[in-house]
Structures are given as C-alpha cells and as structure tokens.
Design an enzyme around this catalytic site. Structure first.
Site, PDB file in Angstrom:
ATOM      1  N   CYS A 200     -19.422  -1.593   7.749  1.00  0.00           N
ATOM      2  CA  CYS A 200     -19.693  -0.961   8.936  1.00  0.00           C
ATOM      3  C   CYS A 200     -20.830  -1.394   9.230  1.00  0.00           C
ATOM      4  O   CYS A 200     -20.773  -2.097  10.554  1.00  0.00           O
ATOM      5  CB  CYS A 200     -19.842   0.787   8.771  1.00  0.00           C
TER       6      CYS A 200
ATOM      7  N   GLU B 198     -18.164   5.878   2.468  1.00  0.00           N
ATOM      8  CA  GLU B 198     -17.577   5.567   1.316  1.00  0.00           C
ATOM      9  C   GLU B 198     -18.061   6.056   0.175  1.00  0.00           C
ATOM     10  O   GLU B 198     -19.476   5.967  -0.102  1.00  0.00           O
ATOM     11  CB  GLU B 198     -17.227   3.978   1.070  1.00  0.00           C
TER      12      GLU B 198
ATOM     13  N   GLY C  80     -25.156  -3.421   3.496  1.00  0.00           N
ATOM     14  CA  GLY C  80     -24.057  -4.355   3.726  1.00  0.00           C
ATOM     15  C   GLY C  80     -22.854  -3.454   3.774  1.00  0.00           C
ATOM     16  O   GLY C  80     -23.186  -2.310   4.507  1.00  0.00           O
TER      17      GLY C  80
ATOM     18  N   HIS D 290     -34.828   3.956   1.177  1.00  0.00           N
ATOM     19  CA  HIS D 290     -34.482   3.591  -0.098  1.00  0.00           C
ATOM     20  C   HIS D 290     -34.704   2.090   0.073  1.00  0.00           C
ATOM     21  O   HIS D 290     -33.856   1.520   0.528  1.00  0.00           O
ATOM     22  CB  HIS D 290     -33.578   3.959  -0.918  1.00  0.00           C
TER      23      HIS D 290
ATOM     24  N   THR E   1     -13.816   2.401  14.833  1.00  0.00           N
ATOM     25  CA  THR E   1     -15.028   2.079  15.567  1.00  0.00           C
ATOM     26  C   THR E   1     -14.686   1.048  16.593  1.00  0.00           C
ATOM     27  O   THR E   1     -14.563  -0.030  16.360  1.00  0.00           O
ATOM     28  CB  THR E   1     -16.026   1.761  14.415  1.00  0.00           C
TER      29      THR E   1
ATOM     30  N   LYS F 282       0.597  -1.167   0.037  1.00  0.00           N
ATOM     31  CA  LYS F 282       0.047  -0.107   0.114  1.00  0.00           C
ATOM     32  C   LYS F 282       0.991   1.297  -0.003  1.00  0.00           C
ATOM     33  O   LYS F 282       0.598   2.072  -0.762  1.00  0.00           O
ATOM     34  CB  LYS F 282      -0.734   0.024   1.165  1.00  0.00           C
TER      35      LYS F 282
ATOM     36  N   ARG G 129     -17.194  -5.589   1.281  1.00  0.00           N
ATOM     37  CA  ARG G 129     -17.421  -6.369   2.431  1.00  0.00           C
ATOM     38  C   ARG G 129     -18.667  -6.412   2.761  1.00  0.00           C
ATOM     39  O   ARG G 129     -19.716  -5.598   2.931  1.00  0.00           O
ATOM     40  CB  ARG G 129     -16.369  -5.667   3.509  1.00  0.00           C
TER      41      ARG G 129
HETATM   42  P1  NAD Z   1      -9.262  -0.562   6.406  1.00  0.00           P
HETATM   43  O1  NAD Z   1      -9.327  -2.039   6.419  1.00  0.00           O
HETATM   44  O2  NAD Z   1      -9.684  -0.118   4.880  1.00  0.00           O
HETATM   45  O3  NAD Z   1      -8.002  -0.064   6.752  1.00  0.00           O
HETATM   46  C1  NAD Z   1      -7.080  -0.547   7.701  1.00  0.00           C
HETATM   47  C2  NAD Z   1      -5.601  -0.419   7.474  1.00  0.00           C
HETATM   48  O4  NAD Z   1      -4.929  -0.462   8.732  1.00  0.00           O
HETATM   49  C3  NAD Z   1      -5.332  -1.398   6.634  1.00  0.00           C
HETATM   50  O5  NAD Z   1      -4.675  -0.845   5.482  1.00  0.00           O
HETATM   51  C4  NAD Z   1      -4.317  -2.315   7.635  1.00  0.00           C
HETATM   52  O6  NAD Z   1      -2.851  -2.773   6.695  1.00  0.00           O
HETATM   53  C5  NAD Z   1      -3.780  -1.225   8.449  1.00  0.00           C
HETATM   54  N1  NAD Z   1      -3.148  -1.508   9.951  1.00  0.00           N
HETATM   55  C6  NAD Z   1      -3.618  -2.644  10.611  1.00  0.00           C
HETATM   56  N2  NAD Z   1      -2.758  -2.540  11.748  1.00  0.00           N
HETATM   57  C7  NAD Z   1      -1.742  -1.698  11.739  1.00  0.00           C
HETATM   58  C8  NAD Z   1      -0.726  -1.200  12.631  1.00  0.00           C
HETATM   59  N3  NAD Z   1      -0.396  -1.842  13.592  1.00  0.00           N
HETATM   60  N4  NAD Z   1       0.007  -0.201  11.976  1.00  0.00           N
HETATM   61  C9  NAD Z   1      -0.215   0.109  10.630  1.00  0.00           C
HETATM   62  N5  NAD Z   1      -1.114  -0.158   9.801  1.00  0.00           N
HETATM   63  C10 NAD Z   1      -2.013  -0.970  10.447  1.00  0.00           C
HETATM   64  O7  NAD Z   1     -10.232  -0.252   7.388  1.00  0.00           O
HETATM   65  P2  NAD Z   1     -11.142   1.061   7.146  1.00  0.00           P
HETATM   66  O8  NAD Z   1     -12.603   0.744   6.294  1.00  0.00           O
HETATM   67  O9  NAD Z   1     -10.580   2.355   6.903  1.00  0.00           O
HETATM   68  O10 NAD Z   1     -11.872   1.165   8.721  1.00  0.00           O
HETATM   69  C11 NAD Z   1     -10.876   1.238   9.841  1.00  0.00           C
HETATM   70  C12 NAD Z   1     -11.873   1.749  11.085  1.00  0.00           C
HETATM   71  O11 NAD Z   1     -12.824   3.095  10.742  1.00  0.00           O
HETATM   72  C13 NAD Z   1     -12.769   0.654  11.536  1.00  0.00           C
HETATM   73  O12 NAD Z   1     -12.708   0.598  12.812  1.00  0.00           O
HETATM   74  C14 NAD Z   1     -14.037   1.088  10.736  1.00  0.00           C
HETATM   75  O13 NAD Z   1     -15.194   0.460  11.643  1.00  0.00           O
HETATM   76  C15 NAD Z   1     -13.830   2.476  10.821  1.00  0.00           C
HETATM   77  N6  NAD Z   1     -14.909   3.298   9.927  1.00  0.00           N
HETATM   78  C16 NAD Z   1     -14.861   2.751   8.636  1.00  0.00           C
HETATM   79  C17 NAD Z   1     -15.660   3.590   7.676  1.00  0.00           C
HETATM   80  C18 NAD Z   1     -15.587   3.090   6.090  1.00  0.00           C
HETATM   81  O14 NAD Z   1     -16.511   3.591   5.410  1.00  0.00           O
HETATM   82  N7  NAD Z   1     -14.843   2.298   5.665  1.00  0.00           N
HETATM   83  C19 NAD Z   1     -16.431   4.635   8.234  1.00  0.00           C
HETATM   84  C20 NAD Z   1     -16.302   5.154   9.603  1.00  0.00           C
HETATM   85  C21 NAD Z   1     -15.642   4.213  10.381  1.00  0.00           C
END
Ligand code: NAD
Length: 438
Positions: A264, A155, A261, A255, A122, A35, A331
């Site tokens: 989150c 997203e 899905g 809607h 979260t 990445k 997901r």
């Molecule tokens: P993601 O899986 O896309 O990204 C997480 C990243 O963290 C990965 O790239 C992974 O390699 C990295 N990572 C893990 N452990 C690590 C470490 N020790 N050091 C460095 N990097 C590390 O996850 P996401 O979708 O961005 O979600 C992250 C958090 O935010 C979750 O708790 C999720 O519930 C929350 N969240 C997500 C969204 C969304 O729309 N995706 C919205 C709000 C909140």
C-alpha cells in the site's frame, strides 16, 4: 443483505469473510480459478492469522461461498464491492485502474437487479465518477449507484482491524447508497468506538490516500531522526517514546527501521503524487517522503555491507523477508533492495522467513532459503534482522554467535540491545543508536 465481493485477495477475502460473520450472505468472486479451487478445499490463498477458521465457520453456516463466475456471484446482490488490485502503473506511478474499470463494466453487464456498486479498492479521487460513467454505458437501463468505501485494514491484523476499525468511511452521492452501506455496517455501530463516517464520494477517496501518506510520513520522519541519533549519540527508541507520549503526536508509527514497504504505502504515495500533479497542487512533503524512503532501503544494504568491511565473498544471513510480520506479502519489502544490494557487493545470501519464502522465491534470485535462523546463521559473516517476526524476538543469541563465522548482528528493527548482544559475544549494530548510547 446479499453482498458480492469482486476480487478475493487480502482485502476482498478478509472483508467478505467478516461481512458474512456479521450475518450477511456473501459470495466472493475471483477470476483466478486456482484461488477459488483452493478456497473450496478450505486452503487460504494468503497467510493471515485467524482467517482459515473464520472462513470455515461462515462457509459451514452457509453465509459465505466462492466462485470464479462473476455472473453467478452478483446474482441477486444488493451491494457489489470491488476489491481488485490497483498496482502502480509501470513508468509513471499512477494507480493502474484497469482492473477496477474492467470489474465495474462486467458487474454492470451481469447484474440482474438494481444494486449499489462500492469501490473498496484504493482509487484516486474522481474514480467513482469514471466508474459511474462505465456502468451507465454498460447497463443504461439499470439503476446502479456508485459509492466509495476505502479499506484501512492492516495485513497481519486484518480481521481485528475489520471488525473493530478506528472508523469506517463511506463516500456516497445518494440516499439509497447511504442506507445500504449503513445497513451493511450496522453491526459495527453497536460498537461505540467504531464510527461510520459518511462523506461525499470524492472526499472518501481522498481520505484513504491522505491517511496512508500521513502514516508513511510519520515512519519516514522517525527514520531520518534515527540517522540524526546515530550522528549525535542519541537513542531513537527513547526519542520515539519521548515524543510519542505527547497525545498530539501519538506513539504509533514511530518505530525506526529499514523504510516502509508493502502493498500500500509505496504505491499509494506515488499515486497521490500523480493526482497532485494532475490537479497542479504539489504535495512537497509527500514527494520528500517517497524520495527519502527509496533512498533508505538502499542505504540499509550499504549499512550492512559497511559493517562487514568488504562484503565480497562473504555470507549474510537475513532473518525476515516480508515487509512486516504476520503476512506472506513481499510486495515492495525492504528486504528486496537490501538483499539485491548485498548481492551486487558480491555477498551470498541465506534467508529465512516464517511465511514469506514462497513469495520471496518469485522476487529474488540466488538466495538459499533455510528453515530456521540458526541454520541460516551457520558459517555466516553477518546476521541481519530485517523483519521483526515473533520467532526472531527471543533468539538464543549465544547459539547465533557460535554458529556464525564472524559474530556480527545487524538489527534493523531494534529488537535486541547492545547489552544482550555483547553478553552473547556478538558485535551489534542497530538503528538510531549513536555511539554514546551504543
Ligand atoms: P490482491 O492482489 O491481493 O487481490 C486482488 C484480487 O482481485 C486478485 O485475487 C485478482 O485475481 C482479483 N481480480 C482482479 N480482477 C478481477 C476481476 N475482474 N474479477 C474478479 N477478480 C479479479 O489485492 P489486495 O491486496 O487485496 O488489494 C486490493 C485493493 O485494496 C487495492 O486497491 C489495495 O490498494 C487496497 N488495500 C489493500 C490493503 C492490504 O493490506 N493489502 C489494505 C487496504 C486497501
């Protein structure tokens, strides 16, 4: 402010890029070297509209950088945000906090000055207390204050949501954390419509789950009303409008479709139920929401199979795979349960998606991926719209009808109308449209 963002996924990368765009100096850290290498080449690891340009301009301005070395990333940081994943723990649905705990410990060990450690992931209520214990044990001589700043971005609209949020929630237990977070979000306080809400840490943690559970409930509610519309001859789109115009209800998240899905809602509703159980405070509404939504995804597969009579040996063209448009995130996408059900019934699947195919290949087997909807429809016995990408909103329905072996359109997002489909020579099945209005 110097900010380190641990985890450069959907949330970490968008938040890091936006913070740097506010003028802060941001280092995004990820342990996934691939990445980081891609980001150094200017290649985004996710699809999110506008993100590549935002990242490029802030890298060029010298405010945004990337590293796989956490020690390098947190050097000199005033605030370190943890934005790593908190997936469902296999078996019980509890949030898997192992990534958060590991990241907190490593940050505490590597910090070279006092800082505020902010959980953006979260996490269940009380996690901040556990993180505080972890950092105290790992770095007893350093003053690291722990705060919560849950993220609400969507997203597909992530940059707009981050820069113009309905609100920012900061959970703090001390004045220093409050001052640092207030300074980080100061650019938003110029924007009167984005209040920054300060609460205690546990409250902030719970706000995030309560928000997601409420939105999941709204979606699930209208999905059940859609079933009732089908049974009674009513039209769910008109019902949605009729109730949504009431300001107490609001028009969004009404809607009807194939079930929620994404990365989150499914995991966060399950995690909230675990918290409820742990504290012996049942959340029966959320329990019902989870059950109804799980059932619905499979029911959508059955709906398509039923529309074909017998799916065995038939070909189904699936338009849209991601859990919603404008993301490549697969997901818990409803398409997975729908496709697997149709395959179990003996159907062959052709599918297309503007951005999700690469992720879909990892989750689905025996699917023929096509470049566009017309190629997917060629010789198909049914065409099913699962995700309402813009590219599928103005299809040439006559061309679709001509391409298919059997002119059947199952529209799980109510993009088209019965009249449009009929005029093109297609049989049409939608969501929540009873016979009387079909
Ligand atoms: P993601 O899986 O896309 O990204 C997480 C990243 O963290 C990965 O790239 C992974 O390699 C990295 N990572 C893990 N452990 C690590 C470490 N020790 N050091 C460095 N990097 C590390 O996850 P996401 O979708 O961005 O979600 C992250 C958090 O935010 C979750 O708790 C999720 O519930 C929350 N969240 C997500 C969204 C969304 O729309 N995706 C919205 C709000 C909140």
């Amino acid at each position: 402010m110097r900010i380190a963002m641990i985890g450069t996924g959907y949330v970490g990368l968008v938040s890091g890029a936006c913070f740097s765009d506010f003028g802060h100096e941001v280092v995004c850290v990820d342990k996934d070297q691939g990445k980081i290498d891609a980001l150094h080449r200017g290649v985004m690891p996710i699809f999110e509209p506008g993100l590549d340009a935002l990242v490029a301009s802030n890298v060029k301005a010298g405010r945004l950088s990337f590293t796989s070395s956490l020690a390098e990333g947190v050097k000199g940081a005033d605030a370190v945000f943890i934005a790593v994943g908190t997936p469902s723990r296999r078996g019980d649905g509890h949030a898997d906090l192992s990534y958060v705990h590991a990241a907190a410990e490593e940050v505490a060990r590597e910090l070279d000055k006092d800082a505020v450690l902010v959980t953006k992931s979260t996490v269940p209520v009380g996690t901040g207390d556990e993180v505080e214990r972890i950092v105290r044990d790992a770095a007893p001589d350093r003053r690291i204050t722990v705060a919560s700043n849950p993220e609400f971005l969507r997203e597909g609209a992530a940059i707009g949501d981050f820069k113009h949020p309905d609100r920012v929630v900061c959970g703090v237990e001390d004045d220093h954390a409050r001052e640092v977070l207030a300074a980080i979000y100061r650019p938003l306080s110029l924007n009167q419509s984005s209040p920054v809400l300060f609460t205690r840490r546990r409250t902030a943690e719970l706000i995030k789950y309560a928000a997601n559970a409420f939105l999941a409930t709204k979606i699930t509610f209208i999905n059940e009303i859609a079933d009732l519309c089908e049974a009674t001859g009513a039209d769910v789109q008109e019902v949605s409008r009729g109730i949504g115009l009431d300001n107490r209800i609001g028009r969004k998240f009404l809607h009807a479709g194939p079930g929620y899905g994404g990365s989150c809602f499914p995991k966060d509703t399950l995690a909230l139920l675990q918290t409820a159980e742990q504290f012996d405070t049942p959340l029966r509404i959320v329990q019902a929401v989870v059950q109804v939504n799980d059932h619905r995804k499979r029911a959508m597969g059955r709906k398509v199979a039923k529309a074909m009579g017998d799916a065995r040996g038939k070909t189904v063209a699936v338009l849209g795979l991601t859990f919603k448009p404008n993301t490549d995130d697969m997901r818990d996408a409803p398409s997975i349960a729908i496709i697997q059900h149709l395959q179990d019934c003996g159907a062959s699947i052709r599918a297309c998606d503007p951005e999700g195919v690469e992720q879909a290949r990892k989750m689905l087997t025996n699917v023929d991926y096509m470049d566009d909807p017309y190629a997917a429809a060629e010789g198909a016995d049914a065409v099913v719209i699962v995700t309402e990408w813009d590219a599928y909103r103005a299809l040439d329905l006559r061309r679709i009808a001509k391409a298919t072996a059997n002119p059947l359109l199952v529209d799980l997002r109510n993009v088209y109308s019965h009249g449009d489909a009929k005029a093109a020579g297609l049989d049409y099945i939608a969501i929540g449209k009873g016979e009387a209005v079909a």
